[in-house]
Scaffold this active site. Structure first.
Site, short mmCIF file in Angstrom:
data_model
loop_
_atom_site.label_atom_id
_atom_site.label_comp_id
_atom_site.label_asym_id
_atom_site.label_seq_id
_atom_site.Cartn_x
_atom_site.Cartn_y
_atom_site.Cartn_z
N LYS A 174 0.81 -1.22 0.00
CA LYS A 174 0.00 0.00 0.00
C LYS A 174 0.85 1.28 0.00
O LYS A 174 0.40 2.31 -0.46
CB LYS A 174 -0.94 0.01 1.21
CG LYS A 174 -2.08 -1.00 1.09
CD LYS A 174 -3.04 -0.89 2.26
CE LYS A 174 -4.09 -1.97 2.18
NZ LYS A 174 -5.08 -1.87 3.26
N ASP A 232 -9.79 2.89 2.58
CA ASP A 232 -9.83 2.19 3.88
C ASP A 232 -10.48 3.03 4.99
O ASP A 232 -11.38 2.55 5.69
CB ASP A 232 -8.41 1.81 4.32
CG ASP A 232 -7.89 0.56 3.62
OD1 ASP A 232 -8.71 -0.26 3.17
OD2 ASP A 232 -6.66 0.40 3.55
P1 NAP Z 1 0.49 -2.65 9.60
O1 NAP Z 1 0.71 -1.41 8.83
O2 NAP Z 1 1.48 -3.76 9.52
O3 NAP Z 1 0.35 -2.22 11.16
C1 NAP Z 1 0.16 -3.19 12.17
C2 NAP Z 1 -0.01 -2.50 13.52
O4 NAP Z 1 -0.33 -3.51 14.48
C3 NAP Z 1 1.26 -1.81 14.03
O5 NAP Z 1 0.88 -0.72 14.81
C4 NAP Z 1 1.90 -2.91 14.89
O6 NAP Z 1 2.68 -2.41 15.94
C5 NAP Z 1 0.69 -3.56 15.50
N1 NAP Z 1 0.97 -4.96 15.84
C6 NAP Z 1 1.29 -5.95 14.97
N2 NAP Z 1 1.47 -7.11 15.65
C7 NAP Z 1 1.30 -6.82 16.96
C8 NAP Z 1 1.35 -7.59 18.16
N3 NAP Z 1 1.63 -8.89 18.15
N4 NAP Z 1 1.11 -6.97 19.34
C9 NAP Z 1 0.82 -5.64 19.37
N5 NAP Z 1 0.74 -4.86 18.27
C10 NAP Z 1 0.97 -5.44 17.09
O7 NAP Z 1 -0.90 -3.33 9.26
P2 NAP Z 1 -2.26 -2.60 8.78
O8 NAP Z 1 -2.29 -2.52 7.30
O9 NAP Z 1 -2.43 -1.36 9.59
O10 NAP Z 1 -3.35 -3.69 9.19
C11 NAP Z 1 -3.59 -3.96 10.55
C12 NAP Z 1 -4.80 -4.90 10.71
O11 NAP Z 1 -5.94 -4.31 10.14
C13 NAP Z 1 -4.64 -6.27 10.02
O12 NAP Z 1 -5.15 -7.23 10.90
C14 NAP Z 1 -5.52 -6.15 8.80
O13 NAP Z 1 -6.04 -7.40 8.40
C15 NAP Z 1 -6.62 -5.24 9.31
N6 NAP Z 1 -7.29 -4.49 8.21
C16 NAP Z 1 -8.63 -4.69 8.05
C17 NAP Z 1 -9.29 -4.00 7.04
C18 NAP Z 1 -10.76 -4.23 6.84
O14 NAP Z 1 -11.25 -3.92 5.75
N7 NAP Z 1 -11.50 -4.72 7.81
C19 NAP Z 1 -8.59 -3.10 6.21
C20 NAP Z 1 -7.22 -2.89 6.43
C21 NAP Z 1 -6.58 -3.61 7.45
P3 NAP Z 1 4.27 -2.14 15.80
O15 NAP Z 1 4.39 -0.75 15.25
O16 NAP Z 1 4.77 -2.28 17.19
O17 NAP Z 1 4.81 -3.20 14.87
#
Ligand code: NAP
Length: 279
Positions: free
Chosen positions: A65, A101
Site C-alpha cells: 500500500k 480504507d
Molecule cells: P500494519 O501497517 O502492519 O500495522 C500493524 C499494527 O499492528 C502496528 O501498529 C503494529 O505495531 C501492530 N501490531 C502488529 N502485531 C502486533 C502484536 N503482536 N502486538 C501488538 N501490536 C501489534 O498493518 P495494517 O495494514 O495497519 O493492518 C492492521 C490490521 O488491520 C490487520 O489485521 C488487517 O487485516 C486489518 N485491516 C482490516 C481492514 C478491513 O477492511 N477490515 C482493512 C485494512 C486492514 P508495531 O508498530 O509495534 O509493529
C-alpha cells in the site's frame, strides 16, 4: 469484459475476488476481478503490466500500500495525506491512486452501527497503515484521538505525519495502567492491530478492565468474526462491531472511484460473512 484485480503478497486468502465477482454477477456487470500474487521486485512491472493489459483498475493490499505510490502519476488528497493507496484507476495518460480504507471504516460505523463518530473521543490501538487511514477520517470528524501502539515511536511518527501541534491527537502508552486511565475518558475504542487473529486469536490488544456499557468497541479484524476483544466488550455491555463492514465499504468506495456507481452491498456482506464462517 472489464478486468480488475488485487495485488499483494500473500494473496490467496483475500476475499476481494469472491466479493467483487459475486457482485458483478448479481448486477450482470461484464467484469472479472482476479487475485495477483506479486513479488516486491516486480511491483512496478505488475502495475505497468496491468495497465498494458487494459485493466480498468486494481486494489492493492499488504505489503504494497505504501511502496506502490512510487508508480503512480496522481494521488487523491487522502492518499497523499496518509501515504497509502489501496485502489488504483488506470486512465489513458495517468495512473491514479486513492485510499478507501478510512472512509470505508467510517461508512461501516455509520451504516451498520448507526453511530455518529463526530466529536467523539476515540482510543486507537495500533499505528500502522490502517490506523493512519482511520485517524485521518476521525480528525475530519472532529474527534479527539488517543493512539496507543506496541512501538511507541511508531505512534509518535503517525501523529507527527498529521500535525504534531494538533492537540486532538495524543500518543499514549499501551501499558495496562495507562489504558485503564484513558478508557473512562473515551467513547470509542478501535483495534487496528492484528492481535485477535490467527495465532493471536485468544489475545486482546489492550486492557479491557475499564470498559463499560457506555463504550463502543470496534475491531477491524473480520476473521474471526468476533475477536476476543469484542467478546469481552460485549460481555461488559459495550456496543461492538467487527471488520466485515469496513471490508465491504472499502470495496464499495472502490466501485465509486472506478465507475461512480454503488455495488449491491447486501450481496457483498452476505458473501464475505459466509466465506469467513466457512473458513
Ligand atoms: P500494519 O501497517 O502492519 O500495522 C500493524 C499494527 O499492528 C502496528 O501498529 C503494529 O505495531 C501492530 N501490531 C502488529 N502485531 C502486533 C502484536 N503482536 N502486538 C501488538 N501490536 C501489534 O498493518 P495494517 O495494514 O495497519 O493492518 C492492521 C490490521 O488491520 C490487520 O489485521 C488487517 O487485516 C486489518 N485491516 C482490516 C481492514 C478491513 O477492511 N477490515 C482493512 C485494512 C486492514 P508495531 O508498530 O509495534 O509493529
Amino acid at each position: 469484459m472489464e478486468l480488475l484485480g488485487v495485488i499483494g503478497n500473500p494473496i490467496s486468502h483475500s476475499l476481494s475476488p469472491l466479493m467483487h465477482n459475486t457482485a458483478f454477477k448479481k448486477i450482470k456487470k461484464q467484469a472479472l476481478y482476479v487475485p495477483m500474487l506479486v513479488d516486491s521486485k516486480q511491483l512496478t512491472d505488475a502495475i505497468y503490466g496491468a495497465r498494458a493489459l487494459g485493466f480498468t483498475g486494481i486494489n492493492v493490499t499488504v505489503p504494497y500500500k505504501e511502496q506502490v505510490l512510487a508508480n503512480l502519476t496522481d494521488l487523491s488528497e487522502e492518499a497523499k495525506a496518509i501515504k497509502s493507496v489501496n485502489t488504483i484507476l488506470f486512465k489513458e495518460n495517468s495512473i491514479i491512486g486513492h485510499s478507501t480504507d478510512g472512509a470505508g471504516f467510517i461508512q461501516a460505523v455509520n451504516h451498520d452501527l448507526k453511530y455518529d463518530l463526530a466529536q467523539k473521543k476515540v482510543l486507537v490501538a495500533g499505528a500502522g497503515g490502517a490506523a493512519r487511514a482511520i485517524v485521518y477520517h476521525l480528525l475530519r470528524h472532529g474527534c479527539h484521538i488517543y493512539v496507543a501502539n506496541r512501538t511507541n515511536e511508531r505512534a509518535k511518527k503517525l501523529v507527527s505525519e498529521f500535525d504534531s501541534r494538533d492537540s486532538r491527537l495524543t500518543v499514549i502508552d499501551i501499558s495496562d495502567s495507562e489504558i485503564d486511565r484513558i478508557i473512562p475518558m473515551v467513547d470509542v475504542v478501535v483495534n487496528t492491530t492484528p492481535v485477535g487473529m490467527s495465532t493471536a486469536k485468544d489475545q486482546v490488544p489492550l486492557s479491557t478492565q475499564k470498559l463499560t456499557d457506555k463504550h463502543t468497541v470496534i475491531d477491524i479484524i473480520y476473521n474471526p468474526i468476533e475477536t476476543q476483544l469484542l467478546k469481552l466488550a460485549k460481555a461488559k455491555g459495550c456496543r461492538t462491531q467487527n471488520g466485515l463492514g469496513m471490508l465491504v465499504w472499502q470495496a464499495a468506495l472502490a466501485w465509486e472511484f472506478w465507475w461512480g456507481i454503488s455495488p449491491p452491498l447486501d450481496i457483498m456482506y452476505e458473501t464475505v460473512k459466509t466465506a469467513v464462517k466457512d473458513k
